[in-house]
Design a protein around this motif. Structure first.
Motif, PDB file in Angstrom:
ATOM      1  N   ARG A   6       0.833  -1.210   0.000  1.00  0.00           N
ATOM      2  CA  ARG A   6       0.000   0.000   0.000  1.00  0.00           C
ATOM      3  C   ARG A   6       0.869   1.263   0.000  1.00  0.00           C
ATOM      4  O   ARG A   6       0.508   2.271  -0.609  1.00  0.00           O
ATOM      5  N   LEU A  20      -3.200 -12.397  -5.500  1.00  0.00           N
ATOM      6  CA  LEU A  20      -1.872 -12.225  -4.896  1.00  0.00           C
ATOM      7  C   LEU A  20      -0.927 -11.528  -5.861  1.00  0.00           C
ATOM      8  O   LEU A  20      -0.998 -11.722  -7.073  1.00  0.00           O
ATOM      9  N   ARG A  60       2.728 -16.274   1.894  1.00  0.00           N
ATOM     10  CA  ARG A  60       1.322 -16.481   1.537  1.00  0.00           C
ATOM     11  C   ARG A  60       1.152 -17.753   0.709  1.00  0.00           C
ATOM     12  O   ARG A  60       0.048 -18.102   0.325  1.00  0.00           O
ATOM     13  N   ARG A 106     -11.247  -0.081   3.058  1.00  0.00           N
ATOM     14  CA  ARG A 106     -10.203  -0.400   2.083  1.00  0.00           C
ATOM     15  C   ARG A 106     -10.883  -0.788   0.774  1.00  0.00           C
ATOM     16  O   ARG A 106     -11.964  -1.353   0.786  1.00  0.00           O
TER      17      ARG A 106
END
Ligand code: AMP
Length: 219
Positions: free
Chosen positions: A37, A59, A89, A163
């Motif tokens: 971000r 992803l 992840r 978000r």
């Protein structure tokens, strides 16, 4: 040295707990979502590409994440430990991470897995609001996580907003991605004997969960 990996589906509270752990043990909270971000905020070509992928709940590619992480882990504030929130992840990230920490001569530490029911995770996702300026996260569904003044950040006074990836459609994709790609890390780390499971349910307060985490970290 205290190295910690937090693994959880969206809105299980890993960001909130990571901040508490960071304050208690004075180690940095490294969120790959936040690193991404920050890149988006800079409005670079890479940032625009990242936003498009993250807004869909997919992803980001392993190489981009590894680059951001390598830079972050080389900072001196990581030498006494850190909390990884959102990384690895998938299995290939876990393998790359092991190579990296072996090179840096660091210990993998403990892995904490947050187990949360999909319906509760969805409710929490659509009730989450964040400060676009300082990144503090609030949740209208969780008693301890509501802002003191409606819609306003306690820390910097900015207006809070959802978000872009916190809506039902994107949540369903993120949850599915978690099940198909991230969840296999549970077995991966269980086999190494370093996995600890924390059950998240609506009756536990932020503090209850934090106390369970402290027990794990100090065991
Ligand atoms: P988070 O803040 O952890 O919920 O992450 C938000 C989004 O950032 C995810 O839905 C992914 O698009 C991206 N992201 C964060 N960490 C990773 C990672 N380790 N690998 C790939 N994508 C990631």
């Amino acid at each position: 040295m205290m190295n910690i990996i937090l693994i959880a589906p969206p809105a299980a509270g890993k960001g909130t707990q990571a901040k508490l752990i960071s304050e208690k043990y004075n180690i940095p909270h490294i969120s790959t979502g936040d690193l991404l971000r920050d890149e988006i905020k800079k409005e670079t070509t890479l940032g625009l590409k990242l936003k498009e992928i993250m807004d869909k709940g997919d992803l980001i590619d392993d190489a981009t994440i590894l680059n951001l992480l390598k830079k972050r882990l080389s900072s001196s504030d990581c030498s006494n430990g850190y909390i990884l929130d959102g990384y690895p992840r998938n299995i290939s990230q876990a393998i790359e991470y092991e190579k990296l920490i072996n090179k840096l001569n660091r210990d993998i530490g403990k892995v904490i897995y947050f187990d949360i029911d999909k319906t509760l995770a969805l409710k929490r996702t659509i009730s989450r609001i964040v400060c676009p300026d300082c990144g503090t996260s609030y949740n209208l569904l969780v008693d301890d996580l509501r802002p003191k003044k409606d819609g306003v950040c306690d820390k910097c006074g900015c207006y809070l907003k959802a978000r872009d990836d916190d809506n039902e459609k994107v949540f369903l994709n993120r949850f599915e991605t978690f099940i198909t790609k991230t969840n296999s890390l549970k077995d991966f780390y269980q086999r190494k004997g370093i996995l600890y499971i924390i059950n998240i349910d609506k009756n536990k307060s932020v503090n209850d969960i934090f106390n369970e985490i402290i027990e794990v970290l100090e065991s």
